[in-house]
Design a protein around this motif. Structure first.
Motif, mmCIF file in Angstrom:
data_model
loop_
_atom_site.group_PDB
_atom_site.id
_atom_site.type_symbol
_atom_site.label_atom_id
_atom_site.label_comp_id
_atom_site.label_asym_id
_atom_site.label_seq_id
_atom_site.Cartn_x
_atom_site.Cartn_y
_atom_site.Cartn_z
ATOM 1 N N ASN A 3 0.800 -1.262 0.072
ATOM 2 C CA ASN A 3 -0.011 0.122 -0.071
ATOM 3 C C ASN A 3 0.913 1.314 -0.033
ATOM 4 N N TYR A 4 1.733 1.202 0.636
ATOM 5 C CA TYR A 4 2.847 2.423 0.768
ATOM 6 C C TYR A 4 3.485 2.688 -0.372
ATOM 7 N N ILE A 5 3.965 1.531 -1.225
ATOM 8 C CA ILE A 5 4.639 1.528 -2.450
ATOM 9 C C ILE A 5 3.658 2.140 -3.646
ATOM 10 N N TRP A 6 2.449 1.485 -3.541
ATOM 11 C CA TRP A 6 1.515 2.180 -4.453
ATOM 12 C C TRP A 6 0.988 3.767 -4.216
ATOM 13 N N PHE A 7 0.782 3.907 -3.122
ATOM 14 C CA PHE A 7 0.465 5.414 -2.528
ATOM 15 C C PHE A 7 1.657 6.342 -3.172
ATOM 16 N N ALA A 8 2.987 5.986 -2.737
ATOM 17 C CA ALA A 8 4.233 6.884 -3.027
ATOM 18 C C ALA A 8 4.172 6.831 -4.563
ATOM 19 N N MET A 9 4.070 5.623 -5.524
ATOM 20 C CA MET A 9 4.015 5.935 -6.856
ATOM 21 C C MET A 9 2.913 7.048 -7.305
ATOM 22 N N ILE A 10 1.590 7.075 -6.679
ATOM 23 C CA ILE A 10 0.771 7.703 -7.265
ATOM 24 C C ILE A 10 0.940 9.112 -6.857
ATOM 25 N N PHE A 11 1.315 9.363 -5.663
ATOM 26 C CA PHE A 11 1.582 10.513 -5.326
ATOM 27 C C PHE A 11 2.849 11.449 -5.830
ATOM 28 N N ILE A 12 3.875 10.447 -6.081
ATOM 29 C CA ILE A 12 4.997 11.188 -6.818
ATOM 30 C C ILE A 12 4.572 11.621 -8.209
ATOM 31 N N GLY A 13 3.664 10.804 -8.820
ATOM 32 C CA GLY A 13 3.245 10.899 -10.109
ATOM 33 C C GLY A 13 2.382 12.103 -10.247
ATOM 34 N N ILE A 14 1.472 12.197 -9.285
ATOM 35 C CA ILE A 14 0.660 13.657 -9.259
ATOM 36 C C ILE A 14 1.346 14.895 -9.036
ATOM 37 N N ILE A 15 2.502 14.595 -8.049
ATOM 38 C CA ILE A 15 3.147 16.003 -7.802
ATOM 39 C C ILE A 15 3.886 16.327 -9.125
ATOM 40 N N LEU A 16 4.699 15.184 -9.714
ATOM 41 C CA LEU A 16 5.562 15.665 -11.009
ATOM 42 C C LEU A 16 4.544 16.100 -12.021
ATOM 43 N N GLY A 17 3.523 15.715 -12.268
ATOM 44 C CA GLY A 17 2.491 15.817 -13.158
ATOM 45 C C GLY A 17 2.204 17.600 -12.995
ATOM 46 N N LEU A 18 1.865 17.920 -11.587
ATOM 47 C CA LEU A 18 1.411 19.411 -11.246
ATOM 48 C C LEU A 18 2.572 20.393 -11.533
ATOM 49 N N VAL A 19 3.875 19.875 -11.057
ATOM 50 C CA VAL A 19 5.070 20.740 -11.291
ATOM 51 C C VAL A 19 5.246 20.922 -12.790
ATOM 52 N N ASN A 20 4.962 19.946 -13.925
ATOM 53 C CA ASN A 20 5.192 20.070 -15.055
ATOM 54 C C ASN A 20 3.986 20.823 -15.828
#
Length: 191
Positions: A3-20
């Motif tokens: 669950n932590y791995i999935w959350f981290a992947m989704i969270f990082i993906g969203i943050i990177l998408g917002l930054v870009n």
């Protein structure tokens, strides 16, 4: 942990998408995937009901009992201690039969019952017996004659020929089962 791995992947993906500057694409993707998920789940529910109904007909017609009768002599050779106890063999046969017919939900209670019965006859209560280990291997790598879940997913996703995977599924699951049984029997001699 997963669950932590999935959350981290989704969270990082969203943050990177917002930054870009891709926030609008992310929100559209979330909305589209949510709708697709609901549609897939509804399609799967209907198809799983169909397959469960077909399997119930197979059970009531006696087909599963015929498969169970064919399995008993083979299982009595494979299971040394469990073969002497009819309760153990009954639960093992029903579990494997349900798995072979693609009814893993129906197989689970029989699997639990089989393990309870094997524990009852186990001499070393704090350690899994060879029969228990073999059963776990056979349960995990059971031959699938009707892979209902995969068929349902393929049909729900509009596959042109959802049933084309039946023969490869039988071959791959049979190979996995035989390799697992052979490995288990070899390891039983050393451990």
């Amino acid at each position: 942990m997963i669950n932590y791995i999935w959350f981290a992947m989704i969270f990082i993906g969203i943050i990177l998408g917002l930054v870009n500057g891709q926030g609008d694409i992310i929100s559209k993707g979330i909305v589209a995937s949510a709708g697709d998920t609901v549609q897939l789940v509804l399609g799967l529910a209907g198809l799983m009901c169909l397959w469960c109904g077909i399997m119930k007909i197979a059970e009531r017609s006696g087909l599963t009992e015929k498969i169970a009768l064919a399995l008993r002599p083979i299982l009595k050779i494979l299971f040394k201690e469990g073969a002497k106890d009819e309760k153990v063999m009954g639960a093992v046969v029903m579990n494997l039969t349900a798995n072979m017919m693609g009814l893993s939900n129906a197989a689970t209670p029989f699997g639990i019952k089989a393990m309870e019965e094997m524990q009852r006859i186990n001499r070393e209560k704090d350690k899994a017996s060879n029969d228990m280990a073999l059963f776990l291997v056979m349960n995990a790598a059971c031959i699938q004659f009707v892979p209902t879940t995969v068929l349902s997913i393929r049909a729900a996703l509009n596959s042109q020929n959802p049933g084309i995977i039946i023969i490869p599924a039988i071959i791959s699951t049979a190979t996995a089962a035989f390799v697992g049984i052979i490995a288990c029997k070899i390891l039983q001699k050393y451990f």
